[in-house]
Design a protein around this motif. Structure first.
Motif, PDB file in Angstrom:
ATOM      1  N   MET A  57       0.844  -1.195   0.000  1.00  0.00           N
ATOM      2  CA  MET A  57       0.000   0.000   0.000  1.00  0.00           C
ATOM      3  C   MET A  57       0.879   1.245   0.000  1.00  0.00           C
ATOM      4  N   THR A  58       0.517   2.175  -0.876  1.00  0.00           N
ATOM      5  CA  THR A  58       1.195   3.466  -0.910  1.00  0.00           C
ATOM      6  C   THR A  58       0.816   4.254   0.340  1.00  0.00           C
ATOM      7  N   MET A  59       1.719   5.106   0.820  1.00  0.00           N
ATOM      8  CA  MET A  59       1.351   6.099   1.836  1.00  0.00           C
ATOM      9  C   MET A  59       1.784   7.472   1.346  1.00  0.00           C
ATOM     10  N   GLY A  60       0.948   8.464   1.584  1.00  0.00           N
ATOM     11  CA  GLY A  60       1.310   9.819   1.188  1.00  0.00           C
ATOM     12  C   GLY A  60       0.104  10.735   1.213  1.00  0.00           C
ATOM     13  N   SER A  61       0.233  11.872   0.526  1.00  0.00           N
ATOM     14  CA  SER A  61      -0.815  12.887   0.472  1.00  0.00           C
ATOM     15  C   SER A  61      -1.256  13.065  -0.965  1.00  0.00           C
ATOM     16  N   ILE A  62      -2.459  13.604  -1.116  1.00  0.00           N
ATOM     17  CA  ILE A  62      -2.904  14.056  -2.436  1.00  0.00           C
ATOM     18  C   ILE A  62      -2.913  15.588  -2.399  1.00  0.00           C
ATOM     19  N   LEU A  63      -2.134  16.194  -3.294  1.00  0.00           N
ATOM     20  CA  LEU A  63      -2.110  17.655  -3.413  1.00  0.00           C
ATOM     21  C   LEU A  63      -3.102  18.064  -4.486  1.00  0.00           C
ATOM     22  N   ALA A  64      -4.007  18.975  -4.137  1.00  0.00           N
ATOM     23  CA  ALA A  64      -4.938  19.540  -5.127  1.00  0.00           C
ATOM     24  C   ALA A  64      -4.555  20.997  -5.342  1.00  0.00           C
ATOM     25  N   GLU A  65      -4.201  21.341  -6.575  1.00  0.00           N
ATOM     26  CA  GLU A  65      -3.856  22.724  -6.918  1.00  0.00           C
ATOM     27  C   GLU A  65      -5.018  23.317  -7.706  1.00  0.00           C
ATOM     28  N   LEU A  66      -5.624  24.358  -7.130  1.00  0.00           N
ATOM     29  CA  LEU A  66      -6.820  24.961  -7.718  1.00  0.00           C
ATOM     30  C   LEU A  66      -6.416  26.059  -8.699  1.00  0.00           C
ATOM     31  N   PRO A  67      -7.317  26.380  -9.632  1.00  0.00           N
ATOM     32  CA  PRO A  67      -6.971  27.415 -10.623  1.00  0.00           C
ATOM     33  C   PRO A  67      -6.686  28.772  -9.983  1.00  0.00           C
ATOM     34  N   SER A  68      -7.219  29.021  -8.797  1.00  0.00           N
ATOM     35  CA  SER A  68      -6.953  30.286  -8.092  1.00  0.00           C
ATOM     36  C   SER A  68      -5.543  30.336  -7.520  1.00  0.00           C
ATOM     37  N   GLY A  69      -4.834  29.198  -7.530  1.00  0.00           N
ATOM     38  CA  GLY A  69      -3.519  29.137  -6.900  1.00  0.00           C
ATOM     39  C   GLY A  69      -3.558  28.523  -5.510  1.00  0.00           C
ATOM     40  N   VAL A  70      -4.760  28.338  -4.961  1.00  0.00           N
ATOM     41  CA  VAL A  70      -4.883  27.716  -3.635  1.00  0.00           C
ATOM     42  C   VAL A  70      -4.414  26.260  -3.714  1.00  0.00           C
ATOM     43  N   ARG A  71      -3.645  25.859  -2.708  1.00  0.00           N
ATOM     44  CA  ARG A  71      -3.154  24.471  -2.642  1.00  0.00           C
ATOM     45  C   ARG A  71      -3.741  23.763  -1.427  1.00  0.00           C
ATOM     46  N   VAL A  72      -4.351  22.623  -1.699  1.00  0.00           N
ATOM     47  CA  VAL A  72      -4.987  21.818  -0.645  1.00  0.00           C
ATOM     48  C   VAL A  72      -4.236  20.495  -0.555  1.00  0.00           C
ATOM     49  N   LEU A  73      -3.853  20.109   0.657  1.00  0.00           N
ATOM     50  CA  LEU A  73      -3.185  18.827   0.858  1.00  0.00           C
ATOM     51  C   LEU A  73      -4.156  17.916   1.604  1.00  0.00           C
ATOM     52  N   ILE A  74      -4.466  16.765   0.999  1.00  0.00           N
ATOM     53  CA  ILE A  74      -5.376  15.810   1.624  1.00  0.00           C
ATOM     54  C   ILE A  74      -4.534  14.749   2.334  1.00  0.00           C
ATOM     55  N   HIS A 260      -4.092   4.696  -1.063  1.00  0.00           N
ATOM     56  CA  HIS A 260      -3.304   3.538  -0.602  1.00  0.00           C
ATOM     57  C   HIS A 260      -3.041   2.525  -1.721  1.00  0.00           C
ATOM     58  N   PHE A 261      -3.535   2.761  -2.926  1.00  0.00           N
ATOM     59  CA  PHE A 261      -3.367   1.759  -3.980  1.00  0.00           C
ATOM     60  C   PHE A 261      -1.890   1.636  -4.367  1.00  0.00           C
ATOM     61  N   PRO A 262      -1.408   0.423  -4.662  1.00  0.00           N
ATOM     62  CA  PRO A 262      -0.024   0.276  -5.115  1.00  0.00           C
ATOM     63  C   PRO A 262       0.122   0.693  -6.579  1.00  0.00           C
ATOM     64  N   ASP A 263       1.321   1.104  -6.921  1.00  0.00           N
ATOM     65  CA  ASP A 263       1.738   1.388  -8.305  1.00  0.00           C
ATOM     66  C   ASP A 263       1.085   2.619  -8.932  1.00  0.00           C
ATOM     67  N   ALA A 264      -0.220   2.778  -8.819  1.00  0.00           N
ATOM     68  CA  ALA A 264      -0.906   3.912  -9.441  1.00  0.00           C
ATOM     69  C   ALA A 264      -2.138   4.234  -8.612  1.00  0.00           C
ATOM     70  N   VAL A 265      -2.326   5.495  -8.281  1.00  0.00           N
ATOM     71  CA  VAL A 265      -3.449   5.839  -7.402  1.00  0.00           C
ATOM     72  C   VAL A 265      -4.624   6.472  -8.151  1.00  0.00           C
ATOM     73  N   PHE A 266      -4.414   6.857  -9.432  1.00  0.00           N
ATOM     74  CA  PHE A 266      -5.493   7.470 -10.205  1.00  0.00           C
ATOM     75  C   PHE A 266      -6.004   6.462 -11.227  1.00  0.00           C
ATOM     76  N   GLY A 267      -7.311   6.261 -11.278  1.00  0.00           N
ATOM     77  CA  GLY A 267      -7.853   5.334 -12.253  1.00  0.00           C
ATOM     78  C   GLY A 267      -9.328   5.590 -12.470  1.00  0.00           C
ATOM     79  N   ARG A 268      -9.990   4.627 -13.101  1.00  0.00           N
ATOM     80  CA  ARG A 268     -11.443   4.685 -13.285  1.00  0.00           C
ATOM     81  C   ARG A 268     -12.021   3.332 -12.908  1.00  0.00           C
ATOM     82  N   VAL A 269     -13.217   3.339 -12.363  1.00  0.00           N
ATOM     83  CA  VAL A 269     -13.868   2.080 -12.020  1.00  0.00           C
ATOM     84  C   VAL A 269     -14.698   1.626 -13.211  1.00  0.00           C
TER      85      VAL A 269
END
Ligand SMILES: [Zn+2]
Length: 306
Positions: A57-74, A260-269
């Motif tokens: 399982m991966t561990m880490g954060s998801i960074l979301a960068e908004l068009p306004s420049g605001v940065r959100v760390l999940i 927490h997904f291994p290898d790749a965390v972005f996908g589609r169901v």
């Protein structure tokens, strides 16, 4: 090919850029940690396992960068340490979150909002500096659900925030329910794994992603939502939350983000009549991280937890 923790990777949802910020990895004995699963179930999915048959399982954060420049760390990873729970065949290795952020040019003071899916130890790890107890992301709002804060706030816990982390967070936490935590990012209550667990809906220009948090721990749990994760506080409630999220993910227009997904965390169901599975069609920026096969010196090992 064996699984590895995911390396840094990005995708865009409309005008919002999502990036995995790796901290480290977590591995465990799959049948001991996914209740209801069997050795045969996992034997059919060796791409999720390491060369010793442990689930990666991966561990880490998801960074979301908004068009306004605001940065959100999940979420905030596990922090700069190692924990081994021998009886569950479980290991947590953290330590890379800040260097992963630096590598993409984002210093801690550039984070505007930290949102916590929940306060388990592998999601709150970098909340405070281990030496002086100060908030690592001191310029940020610190946002989580009321139920989650209520559950953890008054006593440090081996599985949750430490005394230092609680002390740093207490004057700064903001609680939310089902509402926008930043433009385009909405908290979605998905209780069960913990009392106040949140997932997140990311929407921009007609595109959408769901950041699962720990409502779903590994890609195979998308096909087998009836499996409980051993750390689920209320397994039946967690399952109901998981199934509600999966219904929202049916249909190829919504991206899934499984931190927490291994290898790749972005996908589609991809849903068929009989089952669902995940298709990973977002290529990582770099290959998955290579990790040392043995625990580093200074690792804390615990036995006999149950
Ligand atoms: Zn977790």
């Amino acid at each position: 090919v064996h699984a590895q923790p995911a390396g840094p990777a990005s995708t865009t949802i409309g005008d919002i850029r999502l990036t995995l910020i790796p901290d480290g990895y977590h591995r465990c004995d799959p049948t001991k940690t996914f209740l209801g699963s069997t050795v045969d179930d996992w034997r059919d999915h060796p791409h999720l396992l390491d060369d010793h048959g442990r689930l990666v399982m991966t561990m880490g954060s998801i960074l979301a960068e908004l068009p306004s420049g605001v940065r959100v760390l999940i979420d905030l990873g596990f922090g700069p340490r190692t924990l081994i729970l021998s009886d569950l065949g479980m290991e947590f290795w953290g330590g890379r979150l800040l260097s992963s952020l630096t590598a993409i040019g984002v210093p801690p003071d550039a984070i505007d909002v930290v949102v916590y899916s929940h306060l388990h130890v592998d999601h709150v790890g970098w909340a405070a500096d281990a030496d002086d107890g100060s908030l690592t992301f001191d310029q940020a709002r610190h946002v989580l659900s009321a139920a989650e804060w209520e559950h953890w706030h008054d006593k440090p816990d081996l599985g949750g925030p430490s005394a230092d982390q609680l002390e740093a967070l207490t004057p700064r936490v903001e609680v939310v329910s089902e509402e926008e935590v930043a433009p385009g990012i909405t908290a979605v209550p998905t209780p069960g794994h913990t009392p106040g667990h949140l997932s997140f809906r990311v929407e921009s220009r007609g595109e959408r992603a769901i950041v699962l948090g720990d409502a779903v721990h590994c890609p195979l749990q998308i096909s087998r939502p009836e499996w409980a994760f051993i750390a689920d506080a209320a397994p039946d409630v967690a399952r109901a939350s998981r199934e509600r999220l999966l219904r929202e993910l049916d249909g190829e227009s919504t991206f899934v983000v499984g931190p927490h997904f291994p290898d790749a965390v972005f996908g589609r169901v991809l849903a068929t009549e009989s089952s669902r599975h995940v298709a990973f069609d977002v290529a990582p920026i770099t290959p998955p991280q290579r990790v040392a096969p043995e625990a580093p010196a200074g690792a804390v090992e615990l036995r006999g937890l149950d």
